[in-house]
Design a protein around this motif. Structure first.
Motif, PDB file in Angstrom:
ATOM      1  N   VAL A 151       0.855  -1.182   0.000  1.00 33.12           N
ATOM      2  CA  VAL A 151       0.000   0.000   0.000  1.00 33.12           C
ATOM      3  C   VAL A 151       0.890   1.229   0.000  1.00 33.12           C
ATOM      4  CG1 VAL A 151      -1.704   1.299   1.294  1.00 33.12           C
ATOM      5  CG2 VAL A 151      -1.825  -1.200   1.238  1.00 33.12           C
ATOM      6  N   VAL A 152       0.669   2.102  -0.941  1.00 37.26           N
ATOM      7  CA  VAL A 152       1.426   3.346  -1.004  1.00 37.26           C
ATOM      8  C   VAL A 152       0.610   4.435  -0.333  1.00 37.26           C
ATOM      9  CG1 VAL A 152       2.492   5.027  -2.525  1.00 37.26           C
ATOM     10  CG2 VAL A 152       2.477   2.613  -3.167  1.00 37.26           C
ATOM     11  N   HIS A 153       1.196   5.058   0.671  1.00 38.56           N
ATOM     12  CA  HIS A 153       0.483   6.117   1.383  1.00 38.56           C
ATOM     13  C   HIS A 153       0.632   7.410   0.601  1.00 38.56           C
ATOM     14  CE1 HIS A 153      -0.294   3.461   4.749  1.00 38.56           C
ATOM     15  NE2 HIS A 153       0.976   3.097   4.695  1.00 38.56           N
ATOM     16  N   ARG A 154      -0.368   7.703  -0.187  1.00 34.31           N
ATOM     17  CA  ARG A 154      -0.300   8.892  -1.031  1.00 34.31           C
ATOM     18  C   ARG A 154      -0.780  10.108  -0.253  1.00 34.31           C
ATOM     19  NH1 ARG A 154      -2.443   5.164  -5.440  1.00 34.31           N
ATOM     20  NH2 ARG A 154      -0.529   4.232  -6.205  1.00 34.31           N
ATOM     21  N   ARG A 155      -0.783  11.227  -0.926  1.00 32.02           N
ATOM     22  CA  ARG A 155      -1.083  12.475  -0.233  1.00 32.02           C
ATOM     23  C   ARG A 155      -2.556  12.565   0.162  1.00 32.02           C
ATOM     24  NH1 ARG A 155      -1.151  16.940  -5.099  1.00 32.02           N
ATOM     25  NH2 ARG A 155      -2.879  16.051  -6.238  1.00 32.02           N
ATOM     26  N   GLU A 156      -2.854  13.545   0.994  1.00 28.47           N
ATOM     27  CA  GLU A 156      -4.223  13.760   1.453  1.00 28.47           C
ATOM     28  C   GLU A 156      -5.123  14.155   0.281  1.00 28.47           C
ATOM     29  OE1 GLU A 156      -5.376  13.391   4.683  1.00 28.47           O
ATOM     30  OE2 GLU A 156      -3.410  12.457   4.927  1.00 28.47           O
ATOM     31  N   MET A 157      -6.428  13.994   0.473  1.00 28.55           N
ATOM     32  CA  MET A 157      -7.395  14.376  -0.551  1.00 28.55           C
ATOM     33  C   MET A 157      -7.285  15.870  -0.841  1.00 28.55           C
ATOM     34  SD  MET A 157      -8.818  11.450  -0.983  1.00 28.55           S
ATOM     35  CE  MET A 157     -10.485  11.433  -1.601  1.00 28.55           C
ATOM     36  N   THR A 158      -7.432  16.224  -2.107  1.00 25.93           N
ATOM     37  CA  THR A 158      -7.338  17.637  -2.489  1.00 25.93           C
ATOM     38  C   THR A 158      -8.726  18.249  -2.592  1.00 25.93           C
ATOM     39  OG1 THR A 158      -7.426  17.104  -4.848  1.00 25.93           O
ATOM     40  CG2 THR A 158      -5.251  17.159  -3.817  1.00 25.93           C
ATOM     41  N   TYR A 159      -8.752  19.586  -2.694  1.00 23.92           N
ATOM     42  CA  TYR A 159     -10.008  20.313  -2.827  1.00 23.92           C
ATOM     43  C   TYR A 159      -9.813  21.370  -3.910  1.00 23.92           C
ATOM     44  CZ  TYR A 159      -7.167  23.198   0.235  1.00 23.92           C
ATOM     45  OH  TYR A 159      -6.136  23.901   0.763  1.00 23.92           O
ATOM     46  N   SER A 160     -10.925  21.943  -4.382  1.00 23.35           N
ATOM     47  CA  SER A 160     -10.868  22.802  -5.560  1.00 23.35           C
ATOM     48  C   SER A 160     -10.524  24.258  -5.261  1.00 23.35           C
ATOM     49  CB  SER A 160     -12.216  22.750  -6.302  1.00 23.35           C
ATOM     50  OG  SER A 160     -13.254  23.253  -5.469  1.00 23.35           O
ATOM     51  N   HIS A 161     -10.592  24.678  -4.003  1.00 21.59           N
ATOM     52  CA  HIS A 161     -10.382  26.098  -3.689  1.00 21.59           C
ATOM     53  C   HIS A 161      -8.932  26.502  -3.903  1.00 21.59           C
ATOM     54  CE1 HIS A 161     -10.830  29.987  -1.843  1.00 21.59           C
ATOM     55  NE2 HIS A 161      -9.862  29.717  -0.978  1.00 21.59           N
ATOM     56  N   VAL A 162      -8.717  27.697  -4.448  1.00 15.59           N
ATOM     57  CA  VAL A 162      -7.374  28.233  -4.618  1.00 15.59           C
ATOM     58  C   VAL A 162      -7.456  29.757  -4.554  1.00 15.59           C
ATOM     59  CG1 VAL A 162      -7.517  28.356  -7.138  1.00 15.59           C
ATOM     60  CG2 VAL A 162      -5.283  28.165  -6.044  1.00 15.59           C
ATOM     61  N   ILE A 163      -6.434  30.377  -3.971  1.00 13.04           N
ATOM     62  CA  ILE A 163      -6.325  31.847  -3.997  1.00 13.04           C
ATOM     63  C   ILE A 163      -5.450  32.201  -5.183  1.00 13.04           C
ATOM     64  CG2 ILE A 163      -5.531  33.885  -2.740  1.00 13.04           C
ATOM     65  CD1 ILE A 163      -6.026  32.327  -0.142  1.00 13.04           C
ATOM     66  N   GLU A 164      -6.064  32.734  -6.225  1.00 15.94           N
ATOM     67  CA  GLU A 164      -5.369  32.924  -7.491  1.00 15.94           C
ATOM     68  C   GLU A 164      -4.138  33.812  -7.355  1.00 15.94           C
ATOM     69  OE1 GLU A 164      -6.401  33.832 -12.168  1.00 15.94           O
ATOM     70  OE2 GLU A 164      -7.980  33.797 -10.665  1.00 15.94           O
ATOM     71  N   LYS A 213      -6.943  23.695 -10.413  1.00 15.35           N
ATOM     72  CA  LYS A 213      -7.778  24.563  -9.556  1.00 15.35           C
ATOM     73  C   LYS A 213      -8.001  25.921 -10.216  1.00 15.35           C
ATOM     74  CE  LYS A 213      -6.437  22.713  -4.995  1.00 15.35           C
ATOM     75  NZ  LYS A 213      -5.773  23.054  -3.716  1.00 15.35           N
ATOM     76  N   LEU A 214      -6.926  26.495 -10.786  1.00 22.59           N
ATOM     77  CA  LEU A 214      -7.059  27.800 -11.453  1.00 22.59           C
ATOM     78  C   LEU A 214      -8.098  27.735 -12.563  1.00 22.59           C
ATOM     79  CD1 LEU A 214      -3.344  28.994 -11.795  1.00 22.59           C
ATOM     80  CD2 LEU A 214      -5.107  29.951 -10.297  1.00 22.59           C
ATOM     81  N   VAL A 215      -8.029  26.669 -13.340  1.00 24.47           N
ATOM     82  CA  VAL A 215      -8.973  26.497 -14.443  1.00 24.47           C
ATOM     83  C   VAL A 215     -10.386  26.284 -13.906  1.00 24.47           C
ATOM     84  CG1 VAL A 215      -9.609  24.971 -16.348  1.00 24.47           C
ATOM     85  CG2 VAL A 215      -7.197  25.617 -16.014  1.00 24.47           C
ATOM     86  N   PHE A 216     -10.520  25.400 -12.930  1.00 20.54           N
ATOM     87  CA  PHE A 216     -11.815  25.026 -12.371  1.00 20.54           C
ATOM     88  C   PHE A 216     -12.555  26.249 -11.825  1.00 20.54           C
ATOM     89  CE2 PHE A 216     -14.563  23.258  -9.008  1.00 20.54           C
ATOM     90  CZ  PHE A 216     -15.147  22.184  -9.676  1.00 20.54           C
ATOM     91  N   ASN A 217     -11.810  27.189 -11.242  1.00 25.59           N
ATOM     92  CA  ASN A 217     -12.431  28.354 -10.598  1.00 25.59           C
ATOM     93  C   ASN A 217     -12.502  29.582 -11.498  1.00 25.59           C
ATOM     94  OD1 ASN A 217     -12.942  27.591  -7.636  1.00 25.59           O
ATOM     95  ND2 ASN A 217     -10.855  26.862  -7.976  1.00 25.59           N
ATOM     96  N   ASP A 218     -12.062  29.483 -12.734  1.00 26.88           N
ATOM     97  CA  ASP A 218     -12.124  30.625 -13.638  1.00 26.88           C
ATOM     98  C   ASP A 218     -13.587  30.947 -13.988  1.00 26.88           C
ATOM     99  OD1 ASP A 218     -12.094  31.695 -16.678  1.00 26.88           O
ATOM    100  OD2 ASP A 218     -10.254  32.300 -15.645  1.00 26.88           O
ATOM    101  N   LYS A 219     -13.904  32.242 -14.034  1.00 29.60           N
ATOM    102  CA  LYS A 219     -15.278  32.689 -14.279  1.00 29.60           C
ATOM    103  C   LYS A 219     -15.801  32.198 -15.627  1.00 29.60           C
ATOM    104  CE  LYS A 219     -18.081  36.911 -14.466  1.00 29.60           C
ATOM    105  NZ  LYS A 219     -18.046  38.392 -14.417  1.00 29.60           N
TER     106      LYS A 219
END
Length: 862
Positions: A151-164, A213-219
């Protein structure tokens, strides 16, 4: 770190003992029964090794237990190799030995009776040692795990919020991805809707998630896609879990006992009910899905999800972030994956300043900023590395602290869980154990080293990391598969695919990782080296004038010695002090050495697979004892400009696969070379007195032939009668092609796949003969070449065209569009070509814009 390789060593030992060839050899030598006892003991220990490797970090005693096993395994590998050596020696005596040889052998340590007794004693000793250590396995509470599925312990779950405003240097990348999102989707051939999938690929820490994230949050994206979902995939590509996350973004928390009832109810639904809800939610709606951090290569699961979301409206898109090119190729539908590039030095410094100082404080410390510029160079444009180093200097304003950071290697710095080395090591941990070992050995070369697969294959082969040789696959083909696996994981940098071989480099941070994971097995020796780890296996000397007279008993087990830096090689004193003591050497690279001769004792190194004297300008003769090395797979004598003659009786090197020669001889021992039944690669370089080559001699196994700067050469037969298996041809410094003898028999035309032309004034007209088979053409450093012939467009099978360092070359053929198979065109360091074919702006760019992949640069570093 070395203890993470133990299971792989156990597997290779088990595979060798189980092979039919080795079983037959052990019967002939008379140690079959002894090896069966060893095999049984080995299986008992191997069963718990995977569990032990995973638990060793928590127990010093367990680490020591694994270290004892590792040393026993090393001894076992050496003993098993002696059986191979004895078997090969018997073959040579049987084929080429004289009565005198056979009588001498009877009174030597190679006497079959003496050898059998000695080797049987060694095997029994190893078996007993292994049994004693294995008896302690139960006290560690280890479980039996037969297959490496750690089992490879990968990083924590990510989220979509970003401060551009916190993101630096990704505006261009963001616009590129948004442009791909806004392009209309095409229908499939069956009339069903086509959902475009855009993969973003790159090594860990490069900022793939941040860009998504930048793309996901673009207007603009929000206005174009009424329904958006961000799904952090990471550990598992579980269909039910993915459906839950798409239906309800809060479903990550639904397993909590405090979760609202509606969310809890979703988890309780069957997969059939969930997929029905998903399809109802998506039907007729334009949908954007981001799948972040995908590791799973199971295509069946991806196709299953693809079918479920295909009910969404025309123009729906999926963005995938991954470290693996194979995953990108499997999931992607756009013409090319988006390979995220490194930050520019300017943007890297801006990012570093943001993490190293409180806002506005950087202006108070111009002296620190100067040091910061040098620190940022370590990061090679990887944002997470910049953040790691910048954060560690926050609130530290002493020049000494910054200088210490500048002078330390990254792997010696303290690392938190989300810093750069742990981020890169996730990809390393996810690799199968055999691939981890292969990657670790690349640490033996300095940063920015230009690798090629012809050199990597024998290094891995000599270390016993490639599968046992078979008639179906060569060592080079196995190495190519491993390199391809590393490439898909984004571990290789600047890869050049030449069809029958690869060229590549390692990103500096990936090199840091290789040094970090191999530190107990590999050692780069320089003037700063205070001590060499006990029981190290591979040594790389990267400076001249290093001490050589303090050999340790513990270093007698060294298997590899390299001098990988140009113009820094071994002296005779070094050879006499080290080489004769390291009796288990497998790999000896003495490139650029200054010795005038090799010791006669070189013939005692019976485990040697590789020896290179490349570019030794002083050596005149080699001891004939070198032909006693029946395990030898590679012998490199290229660039030995004062070598008067090659050793006698080359035919005795029955395992030789690669031979490179520079000699003053006018006639090579062609009959001996023709008896080398494993020979695949032959290079004849700067043999200035050589007039003909292999006329009337057949080399049935040769796949690669390189002939360079042999001014007196008048005849070289290039046909299938002489070279039935030839695939790759390299030619350098040929003024005319009269010596390229060609048979009139059209059935005898070679089926060449790769041609490399180096320092040519014109291209040989005879290349047209290979139009139907030639896939790769490399034109390199042809400084006087001004035009390419129009017949170049007749090479109908050509896939890769590389043009490097041709400053006078004016243009490409006018009808280059006829090369319909051309997949990649690379032009580097060709001043006039660059001006005419510069992407988007060059006057002749439209002539080549249809080619799927183009790489056109002023210089290698641009």
């Amino acid at each position: 770190m070395a203890e993470s390789f133990i299971f792989s060593i156990a597997e290779s030992l088990t595979a060798k003992l189980a092979s039919r060839a080795y079983e037959e050899a052990s019967r002939v030598v008379g140690v079959y029964d002894d090896l069966q006892d060893l095999k049984s003991s080995l299986s008992y220990v191997k069963a718990v090794l995977l569990d032990a490797e995973q638990k060793q970090e928590r127990s010093h005693e367990l680490r020591e237990w694994l270290k004892q096993i590792k040393l026993i395994f090393y001894d076992a590998e050496n003993v098993l190799d002696q059986v191979d050596c004895q078997t090969l020696r018997k073959q040579v005596v049987r084929a080429y030995g004289t009565p005198k040889d056979k009588v001498g052998r009877f009174f030597s340590s190679s006497n079959p009776l003496v050898f059998r007794w000695k080797i049987a004693q060694q095997i029994k000793d190893i078996t007993q040692r292994l049994d004693r250590v294995a008896a302690n396995r139960d006290k560690f509470g280890l479980q039996t795990i037969a297959v490496d599925r750690r089992v490879v312990h990968r990083r924590e779950m990510t989220y979509s919020h970003v401060i551009e405003s916190d993101v630096i240097g990704r505006d261009h990348d963001k616009e590129k991805i948004i442009k791909l999102l806004m392009e209309p989707s095409l229908d499939n051939n069956d009339g069903s809707k086509h959902i475009s999938v855009i993969p973003i690929v790159g090594i860990g820490g490069l900022g793939k998630t941040t860009l998504a994230k930048l793309v996901f949050n673009d207007k603009r994206v929000g206005e174009s896609f009424p329904l958006k979902r961000w799904v952090s995939v990471s550990d598992d590509f579980n269909i039910k879990s993915l459906i839950l996350k798409i239906i309800n973004p809060l479903s990550d928390f639904a397993s909590s006992t405090n979760a609202p009832g509606g969310q809890q109810n979703l988890i309780d639904l069957q997969i059939e009910q969930l997929q029905h809800r998903l399809r109802n939610m998506l039907e007729g709606r334009k949908f954007l899905l981001v799948l972040d951090d995908v590791w799973n290569e199971d295509r069946v699961k991806w196709v299953e999800l693809q079918h479920l979301i295909s009910v969404s409206a025309q123009g729906s898109k999926v963005i995938v972030t991954t470290r693996s090119q194979s995953i990108a190729s499997m999931m992607g539908t756009v013409a090319n994956s988006y390979h995220l590039k490194n930050l520019s030095p300017k943007d890297s410094l801006r990012l570093f300043v943001r993490w190293a100082f409180k806002e506005g404080e950087d202006g108070k410390h111009p002296d620190l900023i100067m040091i910061g510029r040098e620190i940022v160079k370590k990061c090679k444009g990887v944002p997470l590395a910049v953040r790691t180093l910048g954060s560690s200097l926050f609130f530290k304003h002493e020049i000494q602290e910054w200088e210490a950071m500048r002078d330390k290697e990254i792997w010696n710095l303290p690392q938190k869980e989300d810093d750069i080395l742990p981020a890169l090591k996730l990809s390393y941990d996810e690799m199968p154990s055999h691939l981890r070992q292969c990657f670790a050995l690349l640490s033996l070369y300095p940063k920015n080293h230009a690798f090629n697969s012809f050199d990597v294959a024998p290094l891995w082969g000599a270390a016993g990391l490639l599968p046992l040789q078979s008639k179906d696959k060569t060592m080079l083909e196995d190495a190519h598969q491993y390199l391809s696996d590393l490439m898909t994981r984004s571990f290789l940098h600047n890869v050049v695919d030449c069809g029958t071989f690869y060229g590549f480099k390692l990103h500096d941070l990936v090199h840091d990782l290789a040094v970090y994971v191999s530190k107990d097995v590999c050692q780069l020796v320089s003037s700063n080296t205070q001590d060499i780890p006990e029981n190290v296996l591979h040594l790389s000397f990267v400076e001249n004038g290093l001490p050589y007279n303090s050999i340790k008993t513990s270093l007698q087990g060294v298997r590899s010695i390299l001098f990988p830096v140009d113009n820094q090689g071994a002296s005779e004193a070094f050879l006499n002090a080290w080489v004769s003591n390291c009796r288990y050497l497998r790999y000896l690279d003495l490139s650029n050495s200054t010795c005038e001769t090799l010791p006669e004792s070189i013939g005692m190194l019976k485990h040697l697979r590789y020896i290179s004297l490349c570019n030794n300008k002083r050596i005149k003769r080699l001891p004939n004892s070198i032909c006693k090395l029946q395990n030898l797979q590679v012998l490199r004598l290229d660039g030995c400009s004062n070598l008067e003659t090659v050793p006698e009786k080359l035919r005795k090197l029955i395992s030789l696969q690669r031979l490179e020669i520079t000699t003053k001889q006018s006639i090579l021992p062609e009959s001996d070379i023709a008896k080398l039944n494993c020979l695949e690669y032959l290079c004849v370089q700067n043999c200035v007195h050589l007039e003909s080559l292999f006329v009337g001699t057949r080399l049935p196994t040769l796949r690669t032939l390189e002939v360079t700067a042999s001014a007196s050469l008048k005849s070289l037969p290039l046909d299938t009668h002489h070279f039935p298996q030839l695939e790759t041809l390299g030619i350098s410094g040929v003024v005319n092609e009269d010596w390229l003898y060609r048979s009139e028999d059209t059935n005898a035309v070679l089926r060449l796949k790769t041609i490399v032309l180096y320092k040519m004034v014109t291209l040989p007209h005879s290349l047209q003969r290979y139009a139907s088979t030639l896939q790769t053409l490399v034109i390199s450093r042809c400084y006087e070449l001004e035009v390419l012939p129009e017949w170049l467009s007749n090479l109908s099978a050509l896939k890769f065209l590389y043009i490097w360092g041709c400053p006078k070359l004016m243009s490409l053929p006018r009808d280059i569009h006829r090369l319909t198979s051309l997949h990649l065109l690379q032009i580097i360091n060709c001043t006039k070509l660059y001006r005419k074919y510069e992407p988007q702006v060059g006057e002749c760019w439209p002539m080549i814009s249809h080619i799927k992949h183009t790489d056109i640069r002023k210089t290698w570093n641009s």
